[in-house]
Write a protein that holds these residues in place. Structure first.
Motif, PDB file in Angstrom:
ATOM      1  N   GLY A 262     -23.672 -22.165  10.649  1.00  0.00           N
ATOM      2  CA  GLY A 262     -22.999 -23.399  11.011  1.00  0.00           C
ATOM      3  C   GLY A 262     -22.332 -23.393  12.370  1.00  0.00           C
ATOM      4  O   GLY A 262     -21.765 -24.406  12.793  1.00  0.00           O
ATOM      5  N   ASP A 263     -22.376 -22.248  13.079  1.00  0.00           N
ATOM      6  CA  ASP A 263     -21.778 -22.187  14.409  1.00  0.00           C
ATOM      7  C   ASP A 263     -22.664 -22.930  15.413  1.00  0.00           C
ATOM      8  O   ASP A 263     -23.853 -22.655  15.529  1.00  0.00           O
ATOM      9  CB  ASP A 263     -21.617 -20.734  14.862  1.00  0.00           C
ATOM     10  N   ASP A 264     -22.075 -23.885  16.119  1.00  0.00           N
ATOM     11  CA  ASP A 264     -22.789 -24.639  17.147  1.00  0.00           C
ATOM     12  C   ASP A 264     -22.186 -24.320  18.506  1.00  0.00           C
ATOM     13  O   ASP A 264     -20.972 -24.118  18.649  1.00  0.00           O
ATOM     14  CB  ASP A 264     -22.699 -26.144  16.907  1.00  0.00           C
ATOM     15  N   ALA A 265     -23.037 -24.284  19.522  1.00  0.00           N
ATOM     16  CA  ALA A 265     -22.555 -24.007  20.871  1.00  0.00           C
ATOM     17  C   ALA A 265     -23.409 -24.758  21.880  1.00  0.00           C
ATOM     18  O   ALA A 265     -24.588 -25.050  21.629  1.00  0.00           O
ATOM     19  CB  ALA A 265     -22.592 -22.511  21.165  1.00  0.00           C
ATOM     20  N   PHE A 266     -22.799 -25.070  23.009  1.00  0.00           N
ATOM     21  CA  PHE A 266     -23.513 -25.675  24.128  1.00  0.00           C
ATOM     22  C   PHE A 266     -23.189 -24.863  25.365  1.00  0.00           C
ATOM     23  O   PHE A 266     -22.021 -24.530  25.616  1.00  0.00           O
ATOM     24  CB  PHE A 266     -23.095 -27.125  24.343  1.00  0.00           C
ATOM     25  N   VAL A 267     -24.199 -24.501  26.149  1.00  0.00           N
ATOM     26  CA  VAL A 267     -23.994 -23.691  27.332  1.00  0.00           C
ATOM     27  C   VAL A 267     -24.772 -24.295  28.498  1.00  0.00           C
ATOM     28  O   VAL A 267     -25.916 -24.737  28.327  1.00  0.00           O
ATOM     29  CB  VAL A 267     -24.411 -22.221  27.082  1.00  0.00           C
ATOM     30  N   ARG A 268     -24.139 -24.343  29.644  1.00  0.00           N
ATOM     31  CA  ARG A 268     -24.804 -24.839  30.855  1.00  0.00           C
ATOM     32  C   ARG A 268     -24.362 -23.975  32.034  1.00  0.00           C
ATOM     33  O   ARG A 268     -23.184 -23.859  32.321  1.00  0.00           O
ATOM     34  CB  ARG A 268     -24.438 -26.301  31.111  1.00  0.00           C
ATOM     35  N   ARG A 269     -25.354 -23.368  32.684  1.00  0.00           N
ATOM     36  CA  ARG A 269     -25.090 -22.459  33.803  1.00  0.00           C
ATOM     37  C   ARG A 269     -24.116 -21.360  33.408  1.00  0.00           C
ATOM     38  O   ARG A 269     -23.232 -20.972  34.163  1.00  0.00           O
ATOM     39  CB  ARG A 269     -24.534 -23.235  35.007  1.00  0.00           C
ATOM     40  N   ASP A 270     -24.271 -20.857  32.194  1.00  0.00           N
ATOM     41  CA  ASP A 270     -23.408 -19.794  31.677  1.00  0.00           C
ATOM     42  C   ASP A 270     -24.195 -19.018  30.641  1.00  0.00           C
ATOM     43  O   ASP A 270     -25.383 -19.290  30.420  1.00  0.00           O
ATOM     44  CB  ASP A 270     -22.133 -20.405  31.081  1.00  0.00           C
ATOM     45  N   ALA A 271     -23.565 -18.052  29.992  1.00  0.00           N
ATOM     46  CA  ALA A 271     -24.253 -17.205  29.029  1.00  0.00           C
ATOM     47  C   ALA A 271     -23.457 -17.089  27.742  1.00  0.00           C
ATOM     48  O   ALA A 271     -22.221 -17.114  27.756  1.00  0.00           O
ATOM     49  CB  ALA A 271     -24.485 -15.820  29.615  1.00  0.00           C
ATOM     50  N   ILE A 272     -24.167 -16.959  26.610  1.00  0.00           N
ATOM     51  CA  ILE A 272     -23.536 -16.731  25.312  1.00  0.00           C
ATOM     52  C   ILE A 272     -24.377 -15.734  24.528  1.00  0.00           C
ATOM     53  O   ILE A 272     -25.595 -15.643  24.721  1.00  0.00           O
ATOM     54  CB  ILE A 272     -23.391 -18.035  24.486  1.00  0.00           C
ATOM     55  N   PRO A 273     -23.759 -14.960  23.623  1.00  0.00           N
ATOM     56  CA  PRO A 273     -24.530 -14.034  22.799  1.00  0.00           C
ATOM     57  C   PRO A 273     -25.236 -14.774  21.666  1.00  0.00           C
ATOM     58  O   PRO A 273     -24.731 -15.779  21.153  1.00  0.00           O
ATOM     59  CB  PRO A 273     -23.462 -13.081  22.254  1.00  0.00           C
ATOM     60  N   LEU A 274     -26.391 -14.282  21.281  1.00  0.00           N
ATOM     61  CA  LEU A 274     -27.117 -14.802  20.115  1.00  0.00           C
ATOM     62  C   LEU A 274     -26.873 -13.857  18.945  1.00  0.00           C
ATOM     63  O   LEU A 274     -27.050 -12.644  19.076  1.00  0.00           O
ATOM     64  CB  LEU A 274     -28.611 -14.907  20.421  1.00  0.00           C
ATOM     65  N   LYS A 275     -26.484 -14.417  17.803  1.00  0.00           N
ATOM     66  CA  LYS A 275     -26.171 -13.605  16.629  1.00  0.00           C
ATOM     67  C   LYS A 275     -26.922 -14.133  15.413  1.00  0.00           C
ATOM     68  O   LYS A 275     -27.129 -15.348  15.277  1.00  0.00           O
ATOM     69  CB  LYS A 275     -24.662 -13.638  16.346  1.00  0.00           C
ATOM     70  N   GLY A 276     -27.281 -13.219  14.521  1.00  0.00           N
ATOM     71  CA  GLY A 276     -27.935 -13.626  13.276  1.00  0.00           C
ATOM     72  C   GLY A 276     -29.230 -14.363  13.538  1.00  0.00           C
ATOM     73  O   GLY A 276     -30.118 -13.869  14.225  1.00  0.00           O
TER      74      GLY A 276
END
Length: 306
Positions: A262-276
């Motif tokens: 259920g975790d939602d994220a939005f990223v633009r010109r940046d980085a986030i980790p991918l989990k599960g």
């Protein structure tokens, strides 16, 4: 007398120098910028380069060898980042660097031509603390430097017709002055992990022991070619980093990530980790089996440490 030769061109400038003058006052700001200029000039000379000119907060240098250009650029970043005196109002002073290589005209100790203009454009593409290079530089590098160059964009520099592939050099990896940047330490590789990317029936697996990066976008050169009017030519990349995978967005419209939990994220010109596991939407919210949606599953294997 003018002569035509091939050189690597490096532009390096102080980021936000106008703000420095506002915050520090003219005298202190001039001292800070002068220190940065001295560091950039010294790094150039240490690595067999020639300082062509300084322009306010910017240095232009040339190198006969691409590796020397990268060694100098990395030394500039490392020396300025590690200098405790280069701090203003709690923020450390930073530089950005752009590099390109190709034919130039050398005349009266100056350098001219489209190669110079393209190198300067790469500086404007860079953010604070970045080294941005073109494919012309990347192709001339040793394998050690190529290993830490990550493709980030494709552009047509102003006034030109041909596309240029742009790379960011991850100069922080390893001991750059020894030209042995580390891709992954033994500790990082002791735990086996991978990610599966699924798109319209196709599957791509990233495993740090075999393949560490995948690119996504509408351009045919990508590992996963994803069409759509909101998808950038080089939209995002997924890469391994210390027992996890990072999604790095490089697009105009951003990337949406929805996890199974259920975790939602939005990223633009940046980085986030991918989990599960979950889904990635390029340019819009992901939808099941949509042409703009990629499924991902992160897998941890057995601990391989002795």
């Amino acid at each position: 007398m003018a002569k035509d030769i091939e050189l690597a061109i490096v532009f390096a400038d102080v980021v936000g120098s106008t703000r420095l003058y506002e915050e520090l006052g003219d005298q202190r700001a001039r001292e800070v910028v002068a220190t940065c200029i001295d560091i950039m000039k010294q790094a150039t000379e240490e690595h067999h380069g020639t300082v062509i000119k300084t322009m306010g907060d910017e240095v232009m240098s040339t190198f006969a060898v691409a590796n020397d250009a990268l060694n100098a650029a990395a030394k500039m970043q490392k020396s300025i980042t590690g200098n405790p005196e280069l701090t203003a109002e709690g923020h450390h002073v930073a530089i950005r660097i752009g590099c390109h290589a190709g034919p130039v005209v050398v005349e009266n100790r100056d350098v001219f031509g489209s190669t110079v203009h393209t190198a300067n454009r790469m500086t404007s593409q860079a953010k604070a603390g970045q080294i941005i290079i073109t494919d012309a530089i990347q192709q001339r590098l040793s394998e050690q430097w190529k290993a830490v160059a990550r493709r980030v964009d494709i552009a047509v520099p102003r006034g030109q017709h041909d596309e240029v592939t742009i790379f960011e050099v991850l100069w922080q990896h390893g001991e750059t002055t020894s030209m042995l940047p580390a891709i992954a330490t033994i500790t990082e590789l002791q735990k086996q992990f991978r990610i599966r990317l699924r798109y319209l029936g196709a599957e791509l697996v990233l495993d740090p022991r075999e393949r560490t990066v995948a690119t996504l976008g509408r351009g045919q050169e990508n590992d996963l070619v994803i069409k759509g009017n909101l998808v950038s030519r080089l939209h995002a990349r997924i890469e391994a980093a210390k027992n996890r995978f990072m999604l790095v967005d490089q697009s105009t419209n951003g990337t949406f990530v929805q996890g199974q939990n259920g975790d939602d994220a939005f990223v633009r010109r940046d980085a986030i980790p991918l989990k599960g596991q979950g889904v990635i939407g390029l340019g819009r919210v992901p939808e099941p089996q949509s042409y703009h949606t990629v499924e991902f599953v992160c897998e941890d294997g057995p601990d391989l440490s002795p």
